[in-house]
Design a protein around this motif. Structure first.
Motif, short mmCIF file in Angstrom:
data_model
loop_
_atom_site.label_atom_id
_atom_site.label_comp_id
_atom_site.label_asym_id
_atom_site.label_seq_id
_atom_site.Cartn_x
_atom_site.Cartn_y
_atom_site.Cartn_z
N SER A 1 -11.00 0.16 13.63
CA SER A 1 -10.43 -0.77 12.66
C SER A 1 -9.70 -1.92 13.35
N SER B 1 1.35 9.23 -7.19
CA SER B 1 1.39 10.70 -7.12
C SER B 1 2.15 11.28 -8.32
N GLY C 1 1.16 11.00 4.24
CA GLY C 1 2.37 10.20 4.07
C GLY C 1 3.29 10.33 5.27
N ILE D 1 0.85 -1.21 0.00
CA ILE D 1 0.00 0.00 0.00
C ILE D 1 0.88 1.25 0.00
N GLN D 2 1.88 1.25 0.88
CA GLN D 2 2.79 2.40 0.93
C GLN D 2 3.45 2.60 -0.43
N LEU E 1 5.02 3.70 10.58
CA LEU E 1 5.79 2.54 10.10
C LEU E 1 7.25 2.62 10.56
N1 BYC Z 1 -9.12 3.86 -0.14
O1 BYC Z 1 -9.81 -1.25 8.64
P1 BYC Z 1 -9.83 -0.27 7.53
C1 BYC Z 1 2.02 8.63 1.03
C2 BYC Z 1 -9.72 -0.35 2.76
S1 BYC Z 1 0.46 8.46 1.70
C3 BYC Z 1 -9.39 2.59 -0.49
O2 BYC Z 1 -10.87 0.75 7.52
P2 BYC Z 1 -7.02 0.05 7.79
C4 BYC Z 1 2.20 9.60 -0.06
C5 BYC Z 1 -8.62 -1.15 3.44
O3 BYC Z 1 -7.51 -1.35 2.57
C6 BYC Z 1 0.58 7.14 2.91
N2 BYC Z 1 -9.52 1.57 0.38
O4 BYC Z 1 -8.49 0.49 7.37
C7 BYC Z 1 1.54 10.81 -0.04
C8 BYC Z 1 -9.34 -2.41 3.82
O5 BYC Z 1 -9.43 -3.24 2.67
P3 BYC Z 1 -9.22 -4.83 2.78
C9 BYC Z 1 0.44 5.73 2.34
C10 BYC Z 1 -9.37 1.84 1.69
O6 BYC Z 1 -6.58 -1.13 7.03
C11 BYC Z 1 1.69 11.69 -1.12
C12 BYC Z 1 -10.74 -1.93 4.16
O7 BYC Z 1 -10.87 -0.66 3.51
N3 BYC Z 1 0.75 4.76 3.32
O8 BYC Z 1 2.89 7.99 1.47
O9 BYC Z 1 -6.88 0.08 9.25
C13 BYC Z 1 2.52 11.37 -2.18
C14 BYC Z 1 -10.95 -1.77 5.65
O10 BYC Z 1 -9.87 -1.05 6.18
C15 BYC Z 1 -9.09 3.13 2.15
C16 BYC Z 1 -0.15 4.06 4.02
O11 BYC Z 1 -1.35 4.16 3.83
C17 BYC Z 1 -8.97 4.17 1.18
N4 BYC Z 1 -8.71 5.44 1.53
O12 BYC Z 1 -6.29 1.37 7.28
C18 BYC Z 1 3.18 10.15 -2.17
C19 BYC Z 1 0.37 3.13 5.07
N5 BYC Z 1 -9.02 3.07 3.50
O13 BYC Z 1 -7.75 -5.04 3.06
C20 BYC Z 1 3.03 9.28 -1.12
C21 BYC Z 1 -0.08 1.74 4.94
C22 BYC Z 1 -9.24 1.81 3.87
O14 BYC Z 1 -10.12 -5.27 3.88
N6 BYC Z 1 -1.53 1.58 5.01
N7 BYC Z 1 -9.44 1.07 2.79
O15 BYC Z 1 -9.62 -5.30 1.40
C23 BYC Z 1 -2.26 1.42 6.16
O16 BYC Z 1 -1.74 1.51 7.22
C24 BYC Z 1 -3.71 1.06 6.09
O17 BYC Z 1 -3.89 0.06 5.16
C25 BYC Z 1 -4.66 2.20 5.76
C26 BYC Z 1 -6.11 1.68 5.96
C27 BYC Z 1 -4.39 3.38 6.64
C28 BYC Z 1 -4.56 2.62 4.32
#
Ligand code: BYC
Length: 483
Positions: free
Chosen positions: A313, A129, A220, A121-122, A227
């Protein structure tokens, strides 16, 4: 501290401070991935300007006292590399069930899938972008801004490399497959979109770019901080270094918006306009009126709030328990770092009303991180509002309520005003264009997006920056345009 890790090896095709030369298998995998990356950069990276010399900084060391060098480079020749912050000796896992145990240098089998998902995802956001911003070079308001755009773009490219390194080194065959997929998905593509909502939206103009780098890059920052706390040490070290680069992206956003607001206020003053909400009069001056800036802010802030996932969550709870994803500034928080008995107030929809409800802190981690984010966002607003009040105007930019315009979480199925008043569908339909950029707002902004490429000149809708990049003077040629 180990000095070898500080210096980056630039003699190899892929610059790195992880001793790739002796890690044949990973080197081979990365070298295999490299041509696909370059193809992607040519297809989806900045449209045009690929042969121009751009005054870019390149990371040469991970020493916080001096890690980057500035020089002219053609973007495709930028040295994308693998840089990890130095290993902290005897680092322990700072939270969760494994609190106090030595940090992992390898992926723990039981958390493999969870870790891979977070890394993917990250990683997915980084090229997304660049894709969203690929057309902006052609309408840059100055060479200074164009250079900043390209700096952000090459560094997002490097952040993709950072995640791909982790996938290829620690996740074997499926890591390699995920690395290939990262080059295959496309922002906004109907069949193969990027993973998170905000990264499939358009960045149609430079005001959106500044809002994106202010609000979305700041998500981000928060996610990378979480992380960076990870018990999986290579992820922690990668994110720590990425945060160094990320700071500039948010600077571009914050100062970009400041300069737009400044220019608007200056123009209104010069024209003797007392009412900043007289949109037609302000637009006639060829600057962006404050109400439209507020609408853009509403849009990008709420798209970014969605990136934090649901307020409550179990994914977030599991990642914390596992020691994979911590809280913002985890090591500075004074508690048990396990959240066994604590609660956290969460905004929820209860019987048709927005209420604060105490939830187990463990499941409320997304909400907590989002609150930390909102606090961080406020700083810019104070600065922008200072510009407005100093110019003598009684107008304040504000963050909308978290129930406003949401696609994820508690409020995704209701409509609310920016003040947080729940409204019905018909009222929403009637008022939408008062709160979010409309087609005609977009057309007006687009009409201002005329490129300015003369050295030291700026488009009339934005003020020049206070200082140059790398302390360069105002007439510095940040991009030597070659077509
Ligand atoms: N869009 O328990 P939930 C950056 C999905 S930006 C679509 O509510 P969780 C940057 C979720 O995947 C930082 N789907 O949420 C900035 C899950 O699906 P599955 C990027 C979404 O998992 C500018 C379901 O809903 N890094 O670096 O606790 C330029 C239920 O999920 C969304 C990260 O995000 C959405 N908005 O939290 C360049 C860090 N939201 O798996 C770069 C890694 C939720 O059940 N990611 N869902 O099918 C995470 O920590 C988490 O996955 C999230 C979601 C915060 C994204």
């Amino acid at each position: 501290m180990n000095m070898n890790i500080m210096k980056v090896d630039y003699t190899t095709k892929i610059p790195n401070n992880v001793n790739l030369a002796e890690d044949r298998q990973v080197l081979k995998a990365l070298e295999g991935w490299h041509p696909g990356y370059i193809d992607w950069w040519h297809d989806m990276g900045p449209d045009g300007f690929q042969q121009s010399m751009v005054y870019l900084r390149t990371a040469y060391s991970v020493d916080p006292r001096g890690w980057a060098k500035f020089d002219y480079v053609k973007m495709p020749d930028y040295r994308w590399g693998i840089l990890l912050a130095p290993e902290e000796e005897n680092r322990t896992i700072p939270f969760g069930e494994h609190y106090g145990e030595p940090a992992w240098q390898e992926v723990p089998g039981e958390y493999r899938a969870m870790l891979r998902r977070l890394i993917v995802i990250q990683g997915d956001t980084e090229p997304a972008s660049v894709e969203q911003q690929r057309h902006l070079g052609k309408t840059a308001p100055s060479l200074y801004d164009m250079r900043n755009l390209f700096q952000v773009n090459v560094e997002e490219g490097r952040h993709l490399w950072a995640m791909v390194y982790l996938l290829q080194k620690y996740f074997g065959r499926d890591g390699r497959e995920e690395a290939d997929e990262l080059l295959r998905r496309r922002s906004g593509d109907a069949d193969s979109p990027r993973m998170l909502g905000a990264f499939n939206e358009k960045t149609p103009d430079w005001l959106s770019f500044f809002m994106f780098t202010y609000f979305t890059d700041r998500d981000g920052k928060m996610q990378l901080h979480s992380l960076a706390q990870s018990g999986f040490d290579p992820l922690s070290r990668t994110c720590r270094f990425m945060l160094t680069e990320e700071a500039h992206h948010m600077f571009v956003g914050e100062t970009g918006i400041t300069r737009v607001v400044q220019r608007t206020c200056d123009a209104m003053r010069a024209a003797g306009i007392d009412d900043p909400t007289d949109v037609a009069k302000v637009r006639a001056l060829g600057v962006i009126d404050l109400p439209t800036i507020q609408k853009k802010l509403n849009l990008h802030y709420t798209l970014s709030l969605d990136l934090f996932g649901s307020e409550v969550s179990t994914n977030a709870a599991n990642a914390f328990n596992a020691g994979i994803k911590g809280r913002y500034h985890e090591t500075q928080i004074q508690d048990d770092h396990q959240l066994k008995n604590s609660t956290y107030p969460v905004l929820k929809l209860v019987d048709g009303e927005i209420k604060r409800v105490d939830e187990p802190a463990l499941t409320a981690l997304n909400m907590r991180l989002r609150d930390d984010y909102t606090q961080d966002c406020v700083k810019g607003l104070l600065r922008w509002n200072k510009v407005i009040s100093t110019a003598g105007y009684d107008y304040k930019l504000a963050l909308p309520h978290t129930a406003f315009h949401r696609a994820i979480g508690e409020f995704k199925d209701v409509h609310a005003s920016p003040e947080g008043v729940l409204i019905d569908d018909a009222t929403w339909a009637k008022r939408r264009d008062d709160w979010l950029p409309s087609k005609s707002d977009g057309d007006f902004i687009a009409s201002l997006m005329n490129p300015v490429t003369e050295i030291g000149e700026f488009a009339p809708w934005i003020s020049p920056p206070k200082v140059g990049i790398d302390n360069k003077p105002g007439d510095f040629e940040y991009v030597k345009i070659e077509t």
